[in-house]
Enzyme design. Structure first.
Site, PDB file in Angstrom:
ATOM      1  CD  GLU A   1      -2.255  -1.118   2.924  1.00  0.00           C
ATOM      2  OE1 GLU A   1      -2.899  -2.104   3.272  1.00  0.00           O
ATOM      3  OE2 GLU A   1      -2.026  -0.151   3.674  1.00  0.00           O
TER       4      GLU A   1
ATOM      5  CB  CYS B   1       2.897   7.007   3.749  1.00  0.00           C
ATOM      6  SG  CYS B   1       3.499   5.906   4.991  1.00  0.00           S
TER       7      CYS B   1
ATOM      8  CB  CYS C   1       6.400  -5.389   8.860  1.00  0.00           C
ATOM      9  SG  CYS C   1       7.638  -4.608   9.911  1.00  0.00           S
TER      10      CYS C   1
ATOM     11  CB  CYS D   1       4.597  -2.536  16.073  1.00  0.00           C
ATOM     12  SG  CYS D   1       6.293  -2.106  15.668  1.00  0.00           S
TER      13      CYS D   1
ATOM     14  CB  CYS E   1       1.584  -2.080  13.372  1.00  0.00           C
ATOM     15  SG  CYS E   1       1.864  -2.007  11.614  1.00  0.00           S
TER      16      CYS E   1
ATOM     17  CD  GLU F   1      12.781  -0.725  10.610  1.00  0.00           C
ATOM     18  OE1 GLU F   1      12.028  -0.352  11.498  1.00  0.00           O
ATOM     19  OE2 GLU F   1      13.611   0.044  10.064  1.00  0.00           O
TER      20      GLU F   1
ATOM     21  CB  SER G   1       9.613   6.290   9.721  1.00  0.00           C
ATOM     22  OG  SER G   1       9.107   5.966  10.974  1.00  0.00           O
TER      23      SER G   1
ATOM     24  CG  HIS H   1       5.245   4.177  18.751  1.00  0.00           C
ATOM     25  ND1 HIS H   1       4.879   5.380  18.208  1.00  0.00           N
ATOM     26  CD2 HIS H   1       5.584   3.376  17.689  1.00  0.00           C
ATOM     27  CE1 HIS H   1       4.977   5.316  16.888  1.00  0.00           C
ATOM     28  NE2 HIS H   1       5.403   4.131  16.550  1.00  0.00           N
TER      29      HIS H   1
ATOM     30  CB  CYS I   1       0.819   1.297   7.558  1.00  0.00           C
ATOM     31  SG  CYS I   1       1.731   0.354   8.726  1.00  0.00           S
TER      32      CYS I   1
HETATM   33  S1  SF4 Z   1       4.735  -0.128  12.814  1.00  0.00           S
HETATM   34 FE1  SF4 Z   1       6.198  -0.261  11.121  1.00  0.00          FE
HETATM   35  S2  SF4 Z   1       7.873  -1.492  11.989  1.00  0.00           S
HETATM   36 FE2  SF4 Z   1       6.105  -1.825  13.351  1.00  0.00          FE
HETATM   37  S3  SF4 Z   1       5.123  -3.679  12.528  1.00  0.00           S
HETATM   38 FE3  SF4 Z   1       4.149  -1.885  11.566  1.00  0.00          FE
HETATM   39  S4  SF4 Z   1       5.228  -1.629   9.626  1.00  0.00           S
HETATM   40 FE4  SF4 Z   1       6.505  -2.903  10.952  1.00  0.00          FE
END
Ligand code: SF4
Length: 345
Positions: A89, A102, A109, A113, A116, A157, A188, A213, A330
């Protein structure tokens, strides 16, 4: 076959030298690709036919087309299907100062996190540089205007795909490439220490943002597993070296999660952590999703948090909320689509 949009200008110069041509052809070709936006090598008129044939033999020139777009006043969200069926995306945001995109850097990933959506979808592979370049070209084509700012903060990442990401930056920053100023490009990271140190020597004036965070290890390890490998102190030590070498202000991203990291004590702890640094805090109201339990902090708490940071003389903003009604966090569009596909298979 390699995609032509994967090549930095230096790589293209080397290629032309390797086939017995002058290296200035690289600049000519860049201008056809990124200024005139040709769709095929045959549209190029100032490079001789034999060389064009060789280019056709050696490279593809395919672009990306979105398979789904969600539009809102200030934000568009694009879903792309890559050559192997993977989905990524990009999010376009409109600001007073221009348009930003973005960009995703990986399929899925591995950082996991907890807040996320992308973290729920494990990494399948890294994106090639061209797959990042083509996200921008496709969105520019869709909106028929140039994008002014790029943030590498979509799915993935970026420092877990360091070479492709840094090559991508070289391509989009080049004056004959997409000519996006280095100060308008931000990477980032969730805090991969060895790569922060490597990035300190990357000779482009791009911005670095850290997804922090949480202000202490206990809380951060709970919501960001990467913190078990690289503790906050390790990240801060690496950032001091980064700052010493680059003299560039660092941005800290802080997602506001109701009752988790948004209390007064967290704000005070954060101020203590960042005291004396040339930095800036970006508070991000959480974009809730159906699949994840976390909730967006209440407005009052966000404002209180903001005030504490401001009173401590640290630069701070609250990110304007984009697209909460169009799956803009995301990974949301991708996971929605995958759920749909699972439903239909
Ligand atoms: S916030 Fe970024 S680094 Fe963390 S799981 Fe989501 S995409 Fe990956």
């Amino acid at each position: 076959m390699k995609n032509i949009y994967n090549l930095t200008i230096e790589e293209l110069e080397e290629y032309f030298l390797s086939i017995g041509e002058k290296k200035f052809k690289a600049i000519q070709l860049y201008s056809w690709l990124y200024e005139k936006r040709v769709k095929s090598f045959d549209e190029i008129t100032d490079i001789k036919k034999t060389v064009i044939e060789k280019l056709k033999e050696d490279f593809s020139i395919e672009i990306l087309k979105p398979i789904k777009v969600e539009r809102d006043k200030l934000v568009n969200k694009y879903l792309f299907e890559l050559y192997d069926g993977s989905l990524v995306e990009s999010v376009l945001m409109r600001h007073d100062y221009g348009t930003s995109i973005c960009v995703s850097s990986q399929v899925g990933c591995n950082m996991g996190c907890k807040f996320c959506e992308s973290g729920r979808l494990k990494k399948v592979r890294d994106l090639n540089s061209y797959e990042m370049v083509l996200q921008i070209l496709a969105v520019e084509k869709d909106i028929n205007e140039r994008i002014t700012h790029v943030v590498i903060m979509g799915i993935g990442e970026p420092f877990d795909n360091y070479l492709n990401v840094t090559n991508f930056i070289k391509i989009i920053n080049h004056p004959k490439g997409l000519s996006i100023g280095s100060r308008h490009i931000t990477v980032s990271t969730s805090g991969i220490v060895p790569k922060i140190l490597e990035f300190a020597d990357f000779p482009y004036q791009v911005n670095l943002a850290i997804s922090l965070h949480a202000p202490n290890d206990t809380l951060r390890s709970e919501i960001m597993p990467i913190n078990r490998a690289y503790k906050i102190k390790d990240v801060m030590d690496a950032l001091k070296i980064y700052y010493k070498k680059t003299n560039r202000r660092i941005t800290f991203e802080y997602i506001m999660l109701d009752g988790v990291n948004d209390k007064e004590e967290h704000a005070l702890e954060l101020c203590k952590l960042l005291k004396g640094m040339n930095c800036y805090v970006n508070l991000i109201p959480y974009n809730e999703t159906n699949n994840i339990q976390y909730k967006r902090s209440k407005n009052d708490n966000i404002l209180k948090f903001y005030d504490i940071i401001k009173k401590n003389n640290i630069g701070v903003t609250i990110r304007r909320e984009f697209g909460s009604n169009i799956s803009a966090a995301c990974g949301q569009l991708r996971s929605k689509r995958e759920e749909l596909w699972r439903h239909f298979i």
